[in-house]
Design a protein around this motif. Structure first.
Motif, mmCIF file in Angstrom:
data_model
loop_
_atom_site.group_PDB
_atom_site.id
_atom_site.type_symbol
_atom_site.label_atom_id
_atom_site.label_comp_id
_atom_site.label_asym_id
_atom_site.label_seq_id
_atom_site.Cartn_x
_atom_site.Cartn_y
_atom_site.Cartn_z
ATOM 1 N N GLY A 20 -15.773 -28.835 2.493
ATOM 2 C CA GLY A 20 -16.926 -29.728 2.620
ATOM 3 C C GLY A 20 -16.684 -31.134 2.105
ATOM 4 N N SER A 21 -15.455 -31.442 1.737
ATOM 5 C CA SER A 21 -15.177 -32.786 1.216
ATOM 6 C C SER A 21 -15.164 -33.824 2.337
ATOM 7 C CB SER A 21 -13.854 -32.800 0.456
ATOM 8 O OG SER A 21 -12.807 -32.406 1.307
ATOM 9 N N GLY A 24 -12.342 -32.661 7.988
ATOM 10 C CA GLY A 24 -12.493 -32.631 9.452
ATOM 11 C C GLY A 24 -13.106 -33.911 9.991
ATOM 12 N N THR A 25 -14.084 -34.425 9.280
ATOM 13 C CA THR A 25 -14.778 -35.650 9.691
ATOM 14 C C THR A 25 -13.803 -36.824 9.732
ATOM 15 O OG1 THR A 25 -16.795 -34.835 8.656
ATOM 16 C CG2 THR A 25 -16.684 -37.213 9.075
ATOM 17 N N LEU A 131 -21.964 -28.282 2.602
ATOM 18 C CA LEU A 131 -21.629 -27.037 3.292
ATOM 19 C C LEU A 131 -22.873 -26.219 3.614
ATOM 20 C CD1 LEU A 131 -18.399 -25.928 1.390
ATOM 21 C CD2 LEU A 131 -18.558 -26.818 3.708
ATOM 22 N N ARG A 134 -24.208 -27.895 6.557
ATOM 23 C CA ARG A 134 -23.385 -27.596 7.728
ATOM 24 C C ARG A 134 -23.656 -26.180 8.220
ATOM 25 N NH1 ARG A 134 -16.900 -27.876 7.148
ATOM 26 N NH2 ARG A 134 -17.179 -25.719 6.464
ATOM 27 N N SER A 177 -14.585 -39.581 -1.407
ATOM 28 C CA SER A 177 -15.366 -39.186 -0.239
ATOM 29 C C SER A 177 -16.829 -38.905 -0.584
ATOM 30 C CB SER A 177 -14.719 -38.005 0.480
ATOM 31 O OG SER A 177 -14.708 -36.880 -0.331
ATOM 32 N N PRO A 180 -20.254 -43.188 2.110
ATOM 33 C CA PRO A 180 -20.589 -42.905 3.506
ATOM 34 C C PRO A 180 -19.324 -42.812 4.375
ATOM 35 C CG PRO A 180 -21.909 -44.721 2.646
ATOM 36 C CD PRO A 180 -20.893 -44.405 1.604
ATOM 37 N N VAL A 181 -19.412 -42.037 5.466
ATOM 38 C CA VAL A 181 -18.251 -41.723 6.308
ATOM 39 C C VAL A 181 -17.408 -42.959 6.668
ATOM 40 C CG1 VAL A 181 -17.588 -40.843 8.588
ATOM 41 C CG2 VAL A 181 -19.297 -39.625 7.238
ATOM 42 N N VAL A 184 -15.470 -44.304 3.699
ATOM 43 C CA VAL A 184 -14.336 -43.418 3.409
ATOM 44 C C VAL A 184 -13.214 -43.742 4.389
ATOM 45 C CG1 VAL A 184 -13.524 -41.017 3.306
ATOM 46 C CG2 VAL A 184 -15.842 -41.573 2.545
HETATM 47 N N1 LIG Z 1 -18.697 -39.125 3.645
HETATM 48 C C1 LIG Z 1 -19.640 -38.249 3.964
HETATM 49 N N2 LIG Z 1 -20.911 -38.450 3.607
HETATM 50 C C2 LIG Z 1 -21.860 -37.553 3.928
HETATM 51 N N3 LIG Z 1 -21.648 -36.423 4.620
HETATM 52 C C3 LIG Z 1 -20.388 -36.163 5.001
HETATM 53 C C4 LIG Z 1 -19.312 -37.056 4.686
HETATM 54 N N4 LIG Z 1 -18.167 -36.524 5.193
HETATM 55 C C5 LIG Z 1 -18.515 -35.365 5.782
HETATM 56 N N5 LIG Z 1 -19.840 -35.146 5.674
HETATM 57 C C6 LIG Z 1 -20.573 -33.975 6.172
HETATM 58 O O1 LIG Z 1 -20.215 -32.889 5.316
HETATM 59 C C7 LIG Z 1 -19.963 -31.693 6.051
HETATM 60 C C8 LIG Z 1 -18.547 -31.207 5.796
HETATM 61 O O2 LIG Z 1 -17.624 -32.116 6.387
HETATM 62 P P1 LIG Z 1 -16.283 -31.599 7.072
HETATM 63 O O3 LIG Z 1 -15.622 -32.811 7.638
HETATM 64 O O4 LIG Z 1 -16.551 -30.453 7.976
HETATM 65 O O5 LIG Z 1 -15.499 -31.126 5.744
HETATM 66 P P2 LIG Z 1 -14.241 -30.178 5.549
HETATM 67 O O6 LIG Z 1 -13.455 -30.156 6.813
HETATM 68 O O7 LIG Z 1 -13.485 -30.817 4.409
HETATM 69 O O8 LIG Z 1 -14.818 -28.849 5.168
HETATM 70 C C9 LIG Z 1 -20.226 -32.037 7.513
HETATM 71 O O9 LIG Z 1 -21.496 -31.570 7.853
HETATM 72 C C10 LIG Z 1 -20.130 -33.564 7.561
HETATM 73 O O10 LIG Z 1 -20.947 -34.103 8.546
#
Ligand SMILES: Nc1ncnc2c1ncn2[C@@H]1O[C@H](COP(=O)(O)OP(=O)(O)O)[C@@H](O)[C@H]1O
Ligand SMILES: Nc1ncnc2c1ncn2[C@H]1C[C@H](O)[C@@H](COP(=O)(O)OP(=O)(O)O)O1
Ligand SMILES: [Mg+2]
Length: 196
Positions: A20-21, A24-25, A131, A134, A177, A180-181, A184
């Motif tokens: 959840g860090s 993937g995003t 998470l 998600r 992280s 905001p996306v 980052v």
């Molecule tokens: N910088 C951010 N700020 C807020 N929410 C985020 C951020 N990065 C990711 N998220 C959200 O957090 C959740 C987990 O992100 P994800 O990319 O799936 O993480 P991972 O692959 O590390 O488990 C997703 O729902 C995503 O939309």
């Protein structure tokens, strides 16, 4: 195969961080800008589960408990996927591997040395919150509170030492992280651009 792996070894980037860090995003954004081949160990495993194979059923049971699947299974999957893309790839972005020091050592032996490890770092509290959110839509068997807790514990125990292992070689870039996306990603871009 040996040659193929040899040629690509300088273009391997690792994406690490807790569940959840935002691995993937950020990987999605890296692919859009840099065109690297994104290989997520979790996605590869979930594809095997979705195939309905006997092996997939065993994997699903492990993932549902928040545990790590056997090293050989996941490394073979990654290696196969790398080889399949060797002719067209501009470089590889590996997300979710290595999750323990032993996996890092085996990667070196069988594939090569990565050029950079991007470490997306968020507080446990933030990761859990993301998470759980998600989990409302992901359909993932491991995005529930009980499994999330186990994944976090395992992350601190097994995966954080991996980062220390690569820090000794100065290839780690730690990225906040909590931001905001897009903020980052601005830091991620800087780390990648400095490679060239
Ligand atoms: N910088 C951010 N700020 C807020 N929410 C985020 C951020 N990065 C990711 N998220 C959200 O957090 C959740 C987990 O992100 P994800 O990319 O799936 O993480 P991972 O692959 O590390 O488990 C997703 O729902 C995503 O939309
Ligand atoms: N390198 C690896 N070694 C062992 N198990 C792995 C693995 N990568 C993924 N898995 C298994 C255990 C993980 O809890 C599960 C989900 O992984 P993931 O999709 O990378 O999670 P996330 O992106 O939420 O951090 O798959
Ligand atoms: Mg992920």
């Amino acid at each position: 195969f040996k040659n193929t792996i040899k040629t690509i070894k300088y273009y391997v980037l690792l994406m690490s961080g807790g569940p959840g860090s935002g691995k993937g995003t950020q990987c999605e954004k890296i692919v859009a800008k840099y065109g690297y081949t994104h290989l997520s160990s979790g996605d590869l495993l979930r594809a095997e589960v979705a195939s309905g194979s006997e092996r997939g059923k065993q994997l699903q049971a492990i993932m549902q408990k928040g545990e790590l699947v056997p090293l050989d299974t996941v490394l073979d999957m990654i290696k196969e996927a790398m080889i399949a893309k060797a002719d067209v790839s501009k470089g590889y972005l590996i997300d979710g591997y290595p999750r323990e020091v032993k996996q890092g050592e085996e990667f070196e032996k069988k594939i090569g040395a990565p050029a950079l490890l991007l470490y997306v770092d968020a507080k446990a509290e933030t990761m859990v919150k993301r998470l759980v959110k998600r989990g409302e839509t992901s359909g993932r068997a491991d995005d529930n509170e009980e499994t999330i807790k186990k994944r976090l514990d395992l992350y601190y125990k097994a995966t954080e030492p991996v980062i220390a292992y690569y820090e000794k070689r100065s290839i780690v870039r730690k990225i906040n992280s909590e931001l905001p996306v897009d903020e980052v990603f601005a830091i991620v871009e800087k780390a990648i651009d400095e490679l060239k």
